[in-house]
Design an enzyme around this catalytic site. Structure first.
Site, mmCIF file in Angstrom:
data_model
loop_
_atom_site.group_PDB
_atom_site.id
_atom_site.type_symbol
_atom_site.label_atom_id
_atom_site.label_comp_id
_atom_site.label_asym_id
_atom_site.label_seq_id
_atom_site.Cartn_x
_atom_site.Cartn_y
_atom_site.Cartn_z
ATOM 1 N N GLU A 66 39.311 8.903 -80.552
ATOM 2 C CA GLU A 66 39.011 9.047 -81.986
ATOM 3 C C GLU A 66 40.212 8.686 -82.848
ATOM 4 O O GLU A 66 41.340 8.995 -82.471
ATOM 5 C CB GLU A 66 38.584 10.489 -82.272
ATOM 6 C CG GLU A 66 37.288 10.841 -81.582
ATOM 7 C CD GLU A 66 36.892 12.297 -81.793
ATOM 8 O OE1 GLU A 66 37.526 12.982 -82.611
ATOM 9 O OE2 GLU A 66 35.962 12.738 -81.122
ATOM 10 N N HIS A 93 32.721 12.949 -85.619
ATOM 11 C CA HIS A 93 33.286 14.281 -85.302
ATOM 12 C C HIS A 93 33.148 15.244 -86.494
ATOM 13 O O HIS A 93 34.144 15.696 -87.051
ATOM 14 C CB HIS A 93 34.762 14.162 -84.875
ATOM 15 C CG HIS A 93 35.217 15.345 -84.066
ATOM 16 N ND1 HIS A 93 36.152 15.261 -83.078
ATOM 17 C CD2 HIS A 93 34.872 16.663 -84.126
ATOM 18 C CE1 HIS A 93 36.366 16.464 -82.554
ATOM 19 N NE2 HIS A 93 35.588 17.333 -83.176
ATOM 20 N N VAL A 94 31.905 15.520 -86.832
ATOM 21 C CA VAL A 94 31.634 16.386 -87.991
ATOM 22 C C VAL A 94 31.034 17.729 -87.572
ATOM 23 O O VAL A 94 30.437 18.434 -88.372
ATOM 24 C CB VAL A 94 30.688 15.682 -89.004
ATOM 25 C CG1 VAL A 94 31.380 14.500 -89.647
ATOM 26 C CG2 VAL A 94 29.371 15.244 -88.336
ATOM 27 N N GLY A 95 31.217 18.075 -86.290
ATOM 28 C CA GLY A 95 30.593 19.290 -85.750
ATOM 29 C C GLY A 95 30.754 20.514 -86.639
ATOM 30 O O GLY A 95 29.793 21.227 -86.926
ATOM 31 N N ARG A 129 34.013 17.178 -76.410
ATOM 32 C CA ARG A 129 35.130 16.251 -76.557
ATOM 33 C C ARG A 129 34.723 14.942 -75.889
ATOM 34 O O ARG A 129 34.067 14.958 -74.846
ATOM 35 C CB ARG A 129 36.404 16.787 -75.878
ATOM 36 C CG ARG A 129 37.057 17.960 -76.601
ATOM 37 C CD ARG A 129 37.801 17.485 -77.849
ATOM 38 N NE ARG A 129 38.501 18.583 -78.509
ATOM 39 C CZ ARG A 129 38.036 19.247 -79.570
ATOM 40 N NH1 ARG A 129 36.880 18.932 -80.094
ATOM 41 N NH2 ARG A 129 38.743 20.217 -80.105
ATOM 42 N N ARG A 175 30.150 30.173 -76.379
ATOM 43 C CA ARG A 175 29.699 30.586 -77.718
ATOM 44 C C ARG A 175 28.775 29.533 -78.328
ATOM 45 O O ARG A 175 27.666 29.833 -78.767
ATOM 46 C CB ARG A 175 30.918 30.816 -78.632
ATOM 47 C CG ARG A 175 31.703 32.064 -78.292
ATOM 48 C CD ARG A 175 33.034 32.074 -78.990
ATOM 49 N NE ARG A 175 33.902 31.027 -78.480
ATOM 50 C CZ ARG A 175 35.137 31.219 -78.009
ATOM 51 N NH1 ARG A 175 35.671 32.420 -78.024
ATOM 52 N NH2 ARG A 175 35.849 30.225 -77.542
ATOM 53 N N ILE A 176 29.253 28.269 -78.354
ATOM 54 C CA ILE A 176 28.456 27.205 -78.979
ATOM 55 C C ILE A 176 27.244 26.866 -78.111
ATOM 56 O O ILE A 176 26.137 26.702 -78.616
ATOM 57 C CB ILE A 176 29.339 25.969 -79.243
ATOM 58 C CG1 ILE A 176 30.429 26.322 -80.272
ATOM 59 C CG2 ILE A 176 28.510 24.786 -79.719
ATOM 60 C CD1 ILE A 176 31.521 25.279 -80.430
ATOM 61 N N LEU A 183 27.952 26.913 -71.185
ATOM 62 C CA LEU A 183 27.143 27.882 -71.945
ATOM 63 C C LEU A 183 28.061 28.980 -72.491
ATOM 64 O O LEU A 183 27.982 30.137 -72.088
ATOM 65 C CB LEU A 183 26.032 28.472 -71.066
ATOM 66 C CG LEU A 183 24.951 29.249 -71.820
ATOM 67 C CD1 LEU A 183 24.044 28.301 -72.605
ATOM 68 C CD2 LEU A 183 24.122 30.102 -70.858
HETATM 69 P P1 NAP Z 1 33.691 28.722 -75.118
HETATM 70 O O1 NAP Z 1 32.981 29.896 -75.716
HETATM 71 O O2 NAP Z 1 34.987 28.944 -74.427
HETATM 72 O O3 NAP Z 1 32.669 28.027 -74.118
HETATM 73 C C1 NAP Z 1 33.033 27.032 -73.226
HETATM 74 C C2 NAP Z 1 32.073 27.070 -72.047
HETATM 75 O O4 NAP Z 1 32.411 26.003 -71.176
HETATM 76 C C3 NAP Z 1 32.129 28.354 -71.255
HETATM 77 O O5 NAP Z 1 30.830 28.847 -71.108
HETATM 78 C C4 NAP Z 1 32.686 27.944 -69.901
HETATM 79 O O6 NAP Z 1 31.980 28.650 -68.893
HETATM 80 C C5 NAP Z 1 32.382 26.467 -69.823
HETATM 81 N N1 NAP Z 1 33.376 25.732 -69.050
HETATM 82 C C6 NAP Z 1 34.722 25.846 -69.092
HETATM 83 N N2 NAP Z 1 35.289 25.006 -68.228
HETATM 84 C C7 NAP Z 1 34.288 24.353 -67.617
HETATM 85 C C8 NAP Z 1 34.228 23.367 -66.597
HETATM 86 N N3 NAP Z 1 35.356 22.895 -66.032
HETATM 87 N N4 NAP Z 1 33.010 22.916 -66.215
HETATM 88 C C9 NAP Z 1 31.879 23.400 -66.777
HETATM 89 N N5 NAP Z 1 31.875 24.345 -67.732
HETATM 90 C C10 NAP Z 1 33.056 24.817 -68.142
HETATM 91 O O7 NAP Z 1 33.960 27.622 -76.217
HETATM 92 P P2 NAP Z 1 33.089 27.259 -77.505
HETATM 93 O O8 NAP Z 1 33.570 28.033 -78.672
HETATM 94 O O9 NAP Z 1 31.639 27.337 -77.141
HETATM 95 O O10 NAP Z 1 33.531 25.722 -77.714
HETATM 96 C C11 NAP Z 1 33.263 24.757 -76.708
HETATM 97 C C12 NAP Z 1 33.942 23.440 -77.005
HETATM 98 O O11 NAP Z 1 33.263 22.772 -78.059
HETATM 99 C C13 NAP Z 1 35.394 23.547 -77.502
HETATM 100 O O12 NAP Z 1 36.301 23.615 -76.433
HETATM 101 C C14 NAP Z 1 35.588 22.303 -78.361
HETATM 102 O O13 NAP Z 1 36.272 21.299 -77.676
HETATM 103 C C15 NAP Z 1 34.161 21.860 -78.670
HETATM 104 N N6 NAP Z 1 33.913 21.882 -80.118
HETATM 105 C C16 NAP Z 1 33.606 20.716 -80.760
HETATM 106 C C17 NAP Z 1 33.350 20.729 -82.121
HETATM 107 C C18 NAP Z 1 32.996 19.478 -82.860
HETATM 108 O O14 NAP Z 1 33.359 19.345 -84.031
HETATM 109 N N7 NAP Z 1 32.281 18.550 -82.259
HETATM 110 C C19 NAP Z 1 33.416 21.924 -82.854
HETATM 111 C C20 NAP Z 1 33.735 23.081 -82.167
HETATM 112 C C21 NAP Z 1 33.972 23.057 -80.799
HETATM 113 P P3 NAP Z 1 32.672 29.066 -67.497
HETATM 114 O O15 NAP Z 1 33.934 29.786 -67.862
HETATM 115 O O16 NAP Z 1 31.641 29.915 -66.832
HETATM 116 O O17 NAP Z 1 32.905 27.772 -66.784
#
Ligand code: NAP
Length: 328
Positions: free
Chosen positions: A266, A284-286, A237, A159-160, A157
């Site tokens: 991928e 992978h078009v997120g 991922r 940013r996304i 939980l």
């Molecule tokens: P973020 O703000 O850092 O959020 C990541 C969340 O994951 C945090 O709330 C963190 O909470 C939790 N987390 C970290 N390690 C964990 C673990 N071992 N087990 C469970 N929860 C865990 O990142 P974001 O900006 O939301 O982005 C998240 C991910 O989305 C990115 O890392 C990226 O790989 C993916 N993404 C994919 C696309 C796409 O095109 N499909 C686009 C953008 C991003 P805690 O610290 O409390 O654990």
């Protein structure tokens, strides 16, 4: 002039902008990459890369062994928020800063996640295939599950994840979450393990970072806990999901369906997914809208410019926050 290495192909406009300001080396274009690296490595100050490779269809690990080849390296700028292809912890120990592109892609990626939720639960792609195949003439498409009244569990939980939760609430879903720890300012119910979250929800959305700590965190046990009326959505991922276990769970009805934007290898997608009707697949078009990719490119370049002009980096990753700014 600052010399930059781009190991993999990013957008042509990013390369053109960087090349107009710096000496840019395009590693992927080199006939003999090792010879080029041996020549330029002593002069490289910055590496510009991407976790999921946009144009070349291949990923590139900026790991400790690679980083150590560049004695003057001070910056690794990543195009994307996920930087699991970069050993940021190692870079930080060397005083090398790593930047990513957070926030500017949050809403787009949450939209994609929610598109997958709707398409998976309401089976819109399958319903469209039905229409195109002329089957509607023989009778209506079957009834599907509904969103309302169900619980969406969000693994990660951040940013996304929070932007997905907001959309879920608007669609009448209850929200629950799992992370490494409970967040003090969040009222949603917290579950300490992915398995406990899966048991408590109907739609499990994966939004945590990739990397060794989360590899296969969605395994057969989690899928079993999600259950035969449960759906899995992954926009994080591919490495977070045990793909063979997911394929088995989709085949034998352990879960109802899945929506996937990301895959372990991928751009290769296991054939088994292609032959299953209860999985919705995206390449992978997120974050892949014109506007969002431009904002990501602008932020990437702004970080490089900040480094080159001795300014403050805009978006250093957590591992580097405590590290000293790079010496010029
Ligand atoms: P973020 O703000 O850092 O959020 C990541 C969340 O994951 C945090 O709330 C963190 O909470 C939790 N987390 C970290 N390690 C964990 C673990 N071992 N087990 C469970 N929860 C865990 O990142 P974001 O900006 O939301 O982005 C998240 C991910 O989305 C990115 O890392 C990226 O790989 C993916 N993404 C994919 C696309 C796409 O095109 N499909 C686009 C953008 C991003 P805690 O610290 O409390 O654990």
């Amino acid at each position: 002039m600052t010399e930059i290495l781009m190991p993999v192909r990013l957008s042509d406009s990013i390369a053109a902008t960087l090349a107009s300001r710096y000496t840019l080396h395009r590693l992927w274009e080199a006939k003999d990459q090792q010879t080029l690296l041996a020549d330029i490595a002593p002069r490289i100050e910055a590496i510009v890369t991407a976790g999921s490779i946009l144009a070349s269809g291949m990923s590139f690990m900026v790991d400790a062994a690679f980083i150590q080849r560049f004695p003057k390296l001070k910056l690794i700028a990543n195009h994307g928020v996920g930087y699991d292809t970069i050993d940021a912890a190692f870079a930080a120990t060397r005083g090398i800063m790593v930047t990513n592109t957070p926030d500017v892609l949050t809403e787009e990626t949450a939209d994609t996640a929610f598109g997958l939720v709707l398409n998976t639960v309401r089976e819109f792609p399958a319903a469209e295939r039905y229409l195109r195949a002329g089957q509607w003439l023989g009778g209506p498409y079957r009834l599907t599950a509904s969103l309302r009244g169900n619980t969406m569990g969000i693994l990660g939980l951040g940013r996304i994840g929070k932007a997905i939760a907001k959309r879920g609430e608007a669609f009448g879903l209850r929200i629950a979450y799992c992370g490494r720890s409970q967040q003090a300012d969040v009222d949603y119910p917290y579950y300490a393990t992915p398995q406990a979250l899966a048991a408590a929800c109907d739609i499990l959305v994966v939004a945590a970072p990739g990397g060794v700590q989360t590899r296969n965190i969605i395994d057969a046990e989690v899928l079993k806990a999600l259950g035969p009326r449960g759906f899995l959505i992954n926009i994080a991922r591919g490495t977070l999901v045990d793909e063979p276990a997911l394929i088995a769970a989709l085949r034998d009805g352990t879960i109802a369906g899945a929506g996937l934007d990301v895959f372990a290898q991928e751009p290769k997608v296991p054939d088994a997914f292609l032959s299953l009707d209860n999985v919705v697949l995206l390449p992978h078009v997120g974050s892949a809208s014109i506007e969002t990719r431009q904002a990501m490119a602008d932020l990437l370049i702004a970080n490089v410019d900040a480094y080159a002009t001795g300014g403050q980096l805009l978006t250093p990753v957590a591992e580097c926050m405590l590290a000293r700014p790079p010496e010029q």
